[in-house]
Design a protein around this motif. Structure first.
Motif, mmCIF file in Angstrom:
data_model
loop_
_atom_site.group_PDB
_atom_site.id
_atom_site.type_symbol
_atom_site.label_atom_id
_atom_site.label_comp_id
_atom_site.label_asym_id
_atom_site.label_seq_id
_atom_site.Cartn_x
_atom_site.Cartn_y
_atom_site.Cartn_z
ATOM 1 N N PRO A 1 0.837 -1.203 0.000
ATOM 2 C CA PRO A 1 0.000 0.000 0.000
ATOM 3 C C PRO A 1 0.875 1.257 0.000
ATOM 4 O O PRO A 1 2.011 1.245 0.495
ATOM 5 N N GLU A 2 0.336 2.326 -0.543
ATOM 6 C CA GLU A 2 1.094 3.566 -0.661
ATOM 7 C C GLU A 2 1.596 4.073 0.683
ATOM 8 O O GLU A 2 2.740 4.513 0.802
ATOM 9 N N HIS A 3 0.755 3.984 1.720
ATOM 10 C CA HIS A 3 1.187 4.497 3.028
ATOM 11 C C HIS A 3 2.351 3.677 3.594
ATOM 12 O O HIS A 3 3.218 4.215 4.277
ATOM 13 N N VAL A 4 2.411 2.390 3.280
ATOM 14 C CA VAL A 4 3.524 1.555 3.731
ATOM 15 C C VAL A 4 4.793 1.938 2.974
ATOM 16 O O VAL A 4 5.883 2.027 3.554
ATOM 17 N N ALA A 5 4.660 2.199 1.683
ATOM 18 C CA ALA A 5 5.800 2.633 0.878
ATOM 19 C C ALA A 5 6.341 3.968 1.404
ATOM 20 O O ALA A 5 7.562 4.172 1.470
ATOM 21 N N GLU A 6 5.441 4.863 1.787
ATOM 22 C CA GLU A 6 5.862 6.147 2.354
ATOM 23 C C GLU A 6 6.590 5.935 3.680
ATOM 24 O O GLU A 6 7.607 6.592 3.951
ATOM 25 N N ASP A 7 6.076 5.024 4.498
ATOM 26 C CA ASP A 7 6.739 4.703 5.767
ATOM 27 C C ASP A 7 8.132 4.124 5.529
ATOM 28 O O ASP A 7 9.089 4.447 6.238
ATOM 29 N N LEU A 8 8.244 3.279 4.527
ATOM 30 C CA LEU A 8 9.534 2.691 4.179
ATOM 31 C C LEU A 8 10.523 3.774 3.757
ATOM 32 O O LEU A 8 11.674 3.783 4.202
ATOM 33 N N GLU A 9 10.080 4.687 2.916
ATOM 34 C CA GLU A 9 10.936 5.803 2.491
ATOM 35 C C GLU A 9 11.382 6.625 3.697
ATOM 36 O O GLU A 9 12.564 6.984 3.817
ATOM 37 N N TYR A 10 10.443 6.920 4.582
ATOM 38 C CA TYR A 10 10.743 7.699 5.782
ATOM 39 C C TYR A 10 11.787 6.989 6.639
ATOM 40 O O TYR A 10 12.777 7.594 7.067
ATOM 41 N N LEU A 11 11.563 5.701 6.895
ATOM 42 C CA LEU A 11 12.505 4.940 7.714
ATOM 43 C C LEU A 11 13.892 4.898 7.087
ATOM 44 O O LEU A 11 14.904 5.050 7.775
ATOM 45 N N ALA A 12 13.942 4.696 5.783
ATOM 46 C CA ALA A 12 15.223 4.632 5.091
ATOM 47 C C ALA A 12 15.986 5.954 5.238
ATOM 48 O O ALA A 12 17.193 5.951 5.510
ATOM 49 N N ARG B 1 15.524 8.265 7.657
ATOM 50 C CA ARG B 1 15.856 8.466 9.081
ATOM 51 C C ARG B 1 17.022 7.584 9.521
ATOM 52 O O ARG B 1 17.834 8.001 10.334
ATOM 53 N N LEU B 2 17.082 6.368 8.991
ATOM 54 C CA LEU B 2 18.139 5.428 9.365
ATOM 55 C C LEU B 2 19.364 5.532 8.464
ATOM 56 O O LEU B 2 20.353 4.840 8.691
ATOM 57 N N ASN B 3 19.257 6.374 7.445
ATOM 58 C CA ASN B 3 20.343 6.547 6.477
ATOM 59 C C ASN B 3 20.742 5.199 5.849
ATOM 60 O O ASN B 3 21.918 4.837 5.792
ATOM 61 N N LYS B 4 19.731 4.476 5.411
ATOM 62 C CA LYS B 4 19.927 3.164 4.784
ATOM 63 C C LYS B 4 19.125 3.108 3.493
ATOM 64 O O LYS B 4 18.196 3.883 3.296
ATOM 65 N N LYS B 5 19.480 2.158 2.666
ATOM 66 C CA LYS B 5 18.673 1.894 1.474
ATOM 67 C C LYS B 5 17.375 1.227 1.924
ATOM 68 O O LYS B 5 17.340 0.558 2.958
ATOM 69 N N GLN B 6 16.333 1.390 1.142
ATOM 70 C CA GLN B 6 15.049 0.790 1.484
ATOM 71 C C GLN B 6 15.160 -0.726 1.586
ATOM 72 O O GLN B 6 14.580 -1.337 2.489
ATOM 73 N N SER B 7 15.924 -1.325 0.697
ATOM 74 C CA SER B 7 16.085 -2.779 0.738
ATOM 75 C C SER B 7 16.760 -3.217 2.041
ATOM 76 O O SER B 7 16.439 -4.267 2.597
ATOM 77 N N GLN B 8 17.686 -2.384 2.551
ATOM 78 C CA GLN B 8 18.355 -2.727 3.811
ATOM 79 C C GLN B 8 17.394 -2.617 4.991
ATOM 80 O O GLN B 8 17.440 -3.421 5.916
ATOM 81 N N VAL B 9 16.511 -1.625 4.951
ATOM 82 C CA VAL B 9 15.501 -1.478 6.012
ATOM 83 C C VAL B 9 14.613 -2.720 6.042
ATOM 84 O O VAL B 9 14.359 -3.292 7.114
ATOM 85 N N ILE B 10 14.159 -3.144 4.874
ATOM 86 C CA ILE B 10 13.306 -4.331 4.793
ATOM 87 C C ILE B 10 14.060 -5.562 5.299
ATOM 88 O O ILE B 10 13.542 -6.350 6.093
#
Length: 78
Positions: free
Chosen positions: A10-21, A23-32
């Motif tokens: 869902p779009e809101h989850v994708a936005e959360d993923l972008e935000y976390l990436a 904030r954590l200074n990581k790639k989205q794939s690394q956050v996942i």
């Protein structure tokens, strides 16, 4: 070895993923990857705890009640 995965969310989850990436200074794939590894670690710990709980009481009655670990240690020194 890395494996490419393509999935939707869902779009809101994708936005959360972008935000976390960001904030954590990581790639989205690394956050996942980190989140999956964390969840798997929790799951494995829960499985080990459940296995240990099944052992609870399994050895009850193996030793007479007047024998405890200190007495066994003391007797082994003879």
């Amino acid at each position: 070895m890395s494996v490419r995965k393509n999935f939707t969310m869902p779009e809101h989850v994708a936005e959360d993923l972008e935000y976390l990436a960001k904030r954590l200074n990581k790639k989205q794939s690394q956050v996942i990857q980190d989140l999956i590894e964390e969840k798997m670690s929790e799951y494995e710990a829960k499985k080990r705890l459940e296995a240990a709980e099944k052992l609870t009481g399994m050895f009850t009655g193996m030793f007479p009640e007047d024998i405890d670990i200190q007495r066994i240690k003391a007797d082994s020194g003879r």
